[in-house]
Design an enzyme around this catalytic site. Structure first.
Site, PDB file in Angstrom:
ATOM      1  N   ASP A 210       0.835  -1.196   0.000  1.00  0.00           N
ATOM      2  CA  ASP A 210       0.000   0.000   0.000  1.00  0.00           C
ATOM      3  C   ASP A 210       0.876   1.255   0.000  1.00  0.00           C
ATOM      4  O   ASP A 210       1.884   1.318   0.711  1.00  0.00           O
ATOM      5  CB  ASP A 210      -0.859  -0.038   1.272  1.00  0.00           C
ATOM      6  CG  ASP A 210      -1.919   1.028   1.299  1.00  0.00           C
ATOM      7  OD1 ASP A 210      -2.799   0.987   0.435  1.00  0.00           O
ATOM      8  OD2 ASP A 210      -1.861   1.900   2.193  1.00  0.00           O
ATOM      9  N   GLU A 275       1.763  -0.418  -4.896  1.00  0.00           N
ATOM     10  CA  GLU A 275       0.794   0.596  -5.289  1.00  0.00           C
ATOM     11  C   GLU A 275       1.594   1.880  -5.509  1.00  0.00           C
ATOM     12  O   GLU A 275       1.743   2.706  -4.620  1.00  0.00           O
ATOM     13  CB  GLU A 275      -0.264   0.814  -4.213  1.00  0.00           C
ATOM     14  CG  GLU A 275      -1.344   1.769  -4.685  1.00  0.00           C
ATOM     15  CD  GLU A 275      -2.072   2.506  -3.570  1.00  0.00           C
ATOM     16  OE1 GLU A 275      -3.165   3.010  -3.832  1.00  0.00           O
ATOM     17  OE2 GLU A 275      -1.542   2.605  -2.443  1.00  0.00           O
TER      18      GLU A 275
HETATM   19  C1  GLC Z   1      -4.158   3.099  -0.606  1.00  0.00           C
HETATM   20  C2  GLC Z   1      -5.359   2.201  -0.513  1.00  0.00           C
HETATM   21  C3  GLC Z   1      -6.522   3.022  -0.073  1.00  0.00           C
HETATM   22  C4  GLC Z   1      -6.229   3.613   1.299  1.00  0.00           C
HETATM   23  C5  GLC Z   1      -4.924   4.382   1.274  1.00  0.00           C
HETATM   24  C6  GLC Z   1      -4.431   4.656   2.660  1.00  0.00           C
HETATM   25  O1  GLC Z   1      -4.280   4.051  -1.591  1.00  0.00           O
HETATM   26  O2  GLC Z   1      -5.555   1.534  -1.726  1.00  0.00           O
HETATM   27  O3  GLC Z   1      -7.721   2.285  -0.044  1.00  0.00           O
HETATM   28  O4  GLC Z   1      -7.255   4.465   1.702  1.00  0.00           O
HETATM   29  O5  GLC Z   1      -3.900   3.665   0.641  1.00  0.00           O
HETATM   30  O6  GLC Z   1      -3.940   3.485   3.249  1.00  0.00           O
END
Ligand code: GLC
Length: 529
Positions: A210, A275
């Site tokens: 994440d 991500e």
């Molecule tokens: C990422 C996740 C999202 C979350 C954010 C904070 O972007 O995919 O759902 O709110 O991180 O952890």
């Protein structure tokens, strides 16, 4: 530990599938999906042909951000099940040749995590330096006492919250209940090595990381520069600010080199999928390092590209031109944070969705589907009082629209939960799009998707094939991907294209498969003769 493993890896050419666990299948009639529900769906996933599943966060959490505020990195959320359920899931998935990828949140914890509770107890506490603390800005009157700099959090509010007891601010790039970890602190690094080993030893196939572009922050806490209004987007920055000093810092790469050595020490190697929310292709490519950092980095410029031949093919070409040699791209068009592509790209039109699936499945590298993509599941309007996502509930693009329960069948409970149970988010139009009906119907989108996955596995499995754009009329995207030639008509009119030169393999629908014409929003795949 072994040196970095080179050569084919299991995710190359593979199909991965994201499950938003709370919305997949509810086995204890509380309205929330759970891990036994994931186990119950494994036969379906094996039938569909996926190689691995990525589960949205499964760790204990107060759910201010539905699991992205972790309270314990070594446990399972009681709403979802137990550690024994997780072990069972890993074993049962493994028997079907399916890997289980978990979500890891290293950028921040929950404010209820014991580390933060201790850190907050005072400047001398053992975990104080696990988080980012800073004194108020100095100055008289209005200028003094405020947050240390201009950084903003994910809601547009200051990214700093004052801790009254110590008079210092703590940093949070997301909600105040998600304090940022301080990656400059060596003990934080060591904690995460242990977390990785804990789960890898249990047999998880890897992690989706994440906010992989987060982690480090500028130690001088310099102000972020302004962003021109026309660039204000979810990619380049938001709220008029370019997050130059609060994210995508160079020091982050060393963490991934370290994790990669660790992940490659396992057999099979564990997947590190980031991500990586960055706007430009050079930054995206940097997360692959010299084939010694992340194995896969999510491509947001692709996800946010317009659904037209020029835009999408342009992003694909740029991506492949920038990635270091041997790197494996990953293509995804939906996830739990954005509108589903059958809505965002295709306006609910099933024909366009079939074309999108055909293209997604024939690009070189890994494919990540989001649950429901295979049945052309669209966004579901959720009335304001029923919205569950605090971070975006008041936004036009609230995230709950893409998080509603899986549409298993046409029954009133959508096959998701027991009769009469209110699901945590409302059902979409499960009468018109559901798994059971589409499994029955040979020509359905579900069957097309399954055939595409089988074709990928047969032709791309275990490798990253070469890609070349081919000449084509305006509005048409034609390309060679390994031994496949794909022709996709992104226009509202039929186009003349050369008939398939090799063996016709698969098409969005039977009539698109042959001849010198391709209908509107139709596509086909042939094998080079
Ligand atoms: C990422 C996740 C999202 C979350 C954010 C904070 O972007 O995919 O759902 O709110 O991180 O952890």
């Amino acid at each position: 530990m072994n040196a970095t493993v080179k050569g084919p890896r299991w995710w190359q050419g593979a199909t991965l599938y994201q499950i938003y666990v709370r919305s997949w299948r509810d086995t204890d009639a509380d309205g929330y999906g759970d891990l036994p529900g994931v186990i119950a769906g494994l036969d379906y996933l094996a039938w569909l042909g996926v190689d691995a599943i990525w589960l949205s966060p499964t760790m204990p959490s107060p759910d201010e951000d539905w699991g992205y505020d972790v309270g314990d990195y070594l446990g399972v959320h009681p709403d979802l099940g137990t550690l024994a359920d997780m072990d069972k899931l890993i074993a049962e998935a493994g028997q079907r040749g399916i890997g289980v990828v978990l979500d890891l949140v290293p950028n921040h914890t929950s404010s209820a995590h014991p580390w933060f509770i201790d850190a907050r107890s005072g400047p001398g506490s053992a975990h104080r330096d696990y988080y980012v603390w800073a004194d108020p800005v100095k100055g008289e009157g209005e200028a003094g006492g405020g947050p240390p700099n201009n950084w903003l959090d994910a809601t547009g509010a200051p990214a700093w919250t004052l801790d009254d007891a110590s008079g210092q601010y703590y940093l949070h790039n997301f909600l105040p209940s998600q304090p940022d970890l301080n990656w400059w602190e060596p003990r934080v690094r060591e904690e995460f090595r242990e977390i990785l080993r804990f789960w890898f030893n249990r047999g998880v196939a890897g992690f989706r990381i994440d906010v992989a572009h987060g982690l480090y922050h500028d130690t001088q806490l310099r102000d972020n520069p302004p962003l021109a209004p026309e660039r204000d987007s979810r990619l380049e920055g938001r709220f008029g600010q370019k997050p130059v000093y609060s994210s995508n810092r160079p020091e982050t790469h060393d963490v991934y080199r370290d994790w990669r050595r660790l992940a490659d020490g396992y057999s099979p190697p564990r997947l590190l999928l980031g991500e990586s929310w960055v706007a430009d292709f050079a930054a995206l490519a940097s997360y692959y390092g010299q084939d010694d950092e992340l194995d896969l980095a999510f491509n947001f410029p692709f996800l946010f590209a317009g659904f037209d031949a020029g835009a999408i093919s342009g992003v694909v070409g740029e991506t492949l031109a920038h990635l270091p040699s041997g790197a494996c791209p990953v293509w995804t068009a939906s996830n739990h944070d954005v509108s589903r592509f059958p809505t965002r790209w295709c306006d609910g039109d099933e024909g366009k969705t079939r074309l999108a699936l055909l293209v997604l499945a024939t690009l070189p590298g890994s494919l990540m589907l989001y649950y429901g993509d295979e049945i052309a599941m669209t966004d579901v309007p959720v009335p304001a009082p029923l919205r569950r996502d605090k971070m975006t509930a008041r936004r036009k693009d609230y995230r709950d629209a893409a998080r509603t329960p899986m549409q298993w069948d046409a029954s009133p409970s959508a096959g998701f939960t027991a009769e009469g149970v209110t699901p945590w988010l409302p059902f979409g139009d499960n009468a018109s799009r559901n798994v059971a009906a589409q499994r029955e119907e040979q020509g359905s989108t579900l069957h097309l998707c399954r055939d595409l996955i089988a074709l990928r596995r047969a032709v791309f499995g275990g490798q990253v094939v070469g890609y070349e754009r081919l000449p084509s009329p305006p509005g048409v995207w034609a390309y060679r991907s390994g031994p496949l030639v794909v022709t996709a008509n992104f226009t509202d009119r039929p186009v003349s294209v050369p008939g398939p030169s090799g063996e016709a393999l698969l098409a969005t629908d039977p009539v698109a498969g042959a001849g010198a014409h391709l209908g509107p929003w139709r596509g086909r795949i042939a094998r080079v003769s």
